[in-house]
Design an enzyme around this catalytic site. Structure first.
Site, mmCIF file in Angstrom:
data_model
loop_
_atom_site.group_PDB
_atom_site.id
_atom_site.type_symbol
_atom_site.label_atom_id
_atom_site.label_comp_id
_atom_site.label_asym_id
_atom_site.label_seq_id
_atom_site.Cartn_x
_atom_site.Cartn_y
_atom_site.Cartn_z
ATOM 1 N N GLU A 160 -35.349 105.912 46.120
ATOM 2 C CA GLU A 160 -34.138 106.743 46.059
ATOM 3 C C GLU A 160 -34.245 108.065 46.816
ATOM 4 O O GLU A 160 -33.959 109.129 46.267
ATOM 5 C CB GLU A 160 -33.737 106.973 44.594
ATOM 6 C CG GLU A 160 -33.503 105.667 43.851
ATOM 7 C CD GLU A 160 -33.257 105.826 42.355
ATOM 8 O OE1 GLU A 160 -33.131 106.964 41.875
ATOM 9 O OE2 GLU A 160 -33.201 104.788 41.650
ATOM 10 N N GLU A 265 -33.386 95.343 41.068
ATOM 11 C CA GLU A 265 -33.059 95.850 39.721
ATOM 12 C C GLU A 265 -31.695 95.314 39.302
ATOM 13 O O GLU A 265 -30.859 96.043 38.760
ATOM 14 C CB GLU A 265 -33.046 97.386 39.716
ATOM 15 C CG GLU A 265 -34.343 97.998 40.187
ATOM 16 C CD GLU A 265 -34.379 99.526 40.092
ATOM 17 O OE1 GLU A 265 -33.490 100.120 39.452
ATOM 18 O OE2 GLU A 265 -35.293 100.124 40.677
HETATM 19 O O1 9MR Z 1 -34.731 101.384 33.197
HETATM 20 C C1 9MR Z 1 -35.333 102.659 33.277
HETATM 21 C C2 9MR Z 1 -35.051 103.460 32.019
HETATM 22 O O2 9MR Z 1 -35.725 102.881 30.918
HETATM 23 C C3 9MR Z 1 -35.483 104.901 32.213
HETATM 24 O O3 9MR Z 1 -35.076 105.660 31.095
HETATM 25 C C4 9MR Z 1 -34.868 105.454 33.479
HETATM 26 C C5 9MR Z 1 -35.330 106.892 33.646
HETATM 27 O O4 9MR Z 1 -35.137 107.411 34.863
HETATM 28 O O5 9MR Z 1 -35.243 104.658 34.590
HETATM 29 C C6 9MR Z 1 -34.759 103.360 34.500
HETATM 30 O O6 9MR Z 1 -35.077 102.620 35.653
HETATM 31 C C7 9MR Z 1 -34.529 103.103 36.878
HETATM 32 C C8 9MR Z 1 -35.463 102.694 37.979
HETATM 33 O O7 9MR Z 1 -36.761 103.138 37.717
HETATM 34 C C9 9MR Z 1 -34.995 103.217 39.326
HETATM 35 N N1 9MR Z 1 -33.618 102.843 39.593
HETATM 36 C C10 9MR Z 1 -32.662 103.117 38.542
HETATM 37 C C11 9MR Z 1 -33.156 102.496 37.230
HETATM 38 C C12 9MR Z 1 -32.135 102.650 36.152
HETATM 39 O O8 9MR Z 1 -31.985 104.005 35.864
#
Ligand code: 9MR
Length: 371
Positions: A160, A265
């Site tokens: 990102e 994802e």
């Molecule tokens: O699914 C993840 C969630 O449990 C966390 O709280 C969150 C915190 O930033 O991150 C989520 O995963 C993210 C991923 O690492 C990067 N892309 C977006 C995802 C959804 O937020």
């Protein structure tokens, strides 16, 4: 009757017959088909694992994971704040468990993520000096990527780094290290992890402006003679609004750079949201109108979800020579981050398995494409 409904009907009929012929009441006892087996000649089928699943504290999930998936991403436990909580402290316990668990179950690990502006440890956010920050950045990549080289299949090296308009996000990495930081991260990762696939990962990078920025970023890495093997399109999309044309264009354009394309994802949001993407710093007001399906998802919505998944996987199959993996962001609906974001405490239904670990119509739609 559509092909999908016909397939689901046949599955249920088999289960019914299995139940009757065994003299028991007809309950659904037979295993559903395995997606990883159905798609084995096409692309990897992945999931995101949480701590409970990695620690095998959930037997139902363990069964489902081993049967359905051949790739897995740690949802959180390899992120900077967990794996590198203090300047010279690394916490590898859960990451090591993940590697062991996946080895035992013949699952490839798609490690996530080395450099991300979110979920950074507090100590790193407090570093003032550019030199110290660069040391943190270099040590982090060398130590973590180096330890798991040969043990994980791939790394999301940078996550990102782009804004929606395709410009570079003004993250702490950009501010401290300048906009070559992405190339630098890949260069360090390539040295530390020569046997690991190296990817750039983002959300909305199938959208034209962000895609153009992503292509420019990839070309810059390549022009520096640094290795990048693939690009991840996260795929956090909305019911009825899957950008199929942009996704197709993106597969074609990223492939033309010599990269593998992955959907890293995937989930499909069925609840209202007034923006798209997955920027975790964005939030939205709650309220019961924003949480309409607490007692279950109406069949009409289930069917729409199934149609969206079917259309997506049909497209992925069309480009199976370019798409190397499709990872769902979670094993089942109960685990999804979308139950807590952008509104806390909602009941969401974005995945292929429900809260009881049972396959949804969307699962059968995806499976039916391979029958
Ligand atoms: O699914 C993840 C969630 O449990 C966390 O709280 C969150 C915190 O930033 O991150 C989520 O995963 C993210 C991923 O690492 C990067 N892309 C977006 C995802 C959804 O937020």
């Amino acid at each position: 009757m559509t092909q999908r409904n016909a397939f689901a009907a046949v599955c249920y009929l088999c289960l019914f017959v299995a139940g009757c012929t065994s003299g028991r009441k007809a309950t659904i006892t037979k295993e559903p088909p395995s997606l990883k087996a159905l798609y084995k000649n096409d692309f990897g089928i992945g999931t995101a694992l949480n701590t409970e699943q990695i620690e095998e504290k959930d037997p139902k999930a363990a069964e489902l994971i081993a049967r359905q998936f051949n790739m897995a991403t740690p949802e959180n436990i390899m992120k900077e704040e967990i794996i590198h909580p203090a300047w010279d402290t690394y916490n590898f316990d859960l990451a090591d468990k993940m590697v062991e668990y996946c080895k035992k179950n013949d699952i490839k690990v798609n490690a996530h993520t080395l450099i991300w502006h979110s979920q950074m440890p507090a100590f790193a956010r407090r570093i003032q000096s550019v030199d110290s920050f660069r040391t943190f950045f270099t040590n982090h990549i060398k130590t973590v990527a180096g330890r798991y080289d040969g043990k994980v299949y791939s790394w999301d090296v940078v996550n990102e780094a782009l804004n929606e308009d395709g410009t570079m996000r003004k993250s702490v990495f950009l501010q401290k290290l300048g906009d070559d930081f992405v190339t630098d991260a890949f260069r360090i990762a390539q040295e530390a992890a020569p046997h690991t696939q190296l990817y750039y990962n983002d959300y909305n990078n199938e959208q034209p402006a962000k895609r153009a920025g992503c292509i420019a970023l990839i070309k810059k890495i390549q022009a520096a003679g640094v290795r990048i093997d693939g690009v991840g399109i996260q795929g956090h999309w909305h019911l009825g609004k899957i950008p199929l044309k942009d996704i197709e264009e993106s597969i074609v354009q990223y492939s033309a750079l010599g990269l593998k394309v992955m959907f890293t994802e995937l989930d499909i949001e069925v609840l209202n949201r007034n923006f798209s993407g997955a920027d975790v710093s964005q939030t939205m007001q709650g309220g019961s109108s924003n949480n309409p399906y607490v007692n279950g998802l109406p069949d009409s919505v289930q069917q729409k979800l199934a149609s969206d998944y079917e259309a997506l996987f049909r497209l992925f199959l069309k480009y199976k020579n370019n798409v190397s993996r499709v990872t769902l962001w979670g094993v089942h609906d109960g685990q999804s981050w979308l139950n807590g974001w952008p509104v806390r405490g909602r009941t969401n239904y974005p995945l292929l398995f429900d809260r009881n670990y049972l396959p949804k119509p969307a699962f059968y739609a995806v499976a039916a494409l391979k029958k």
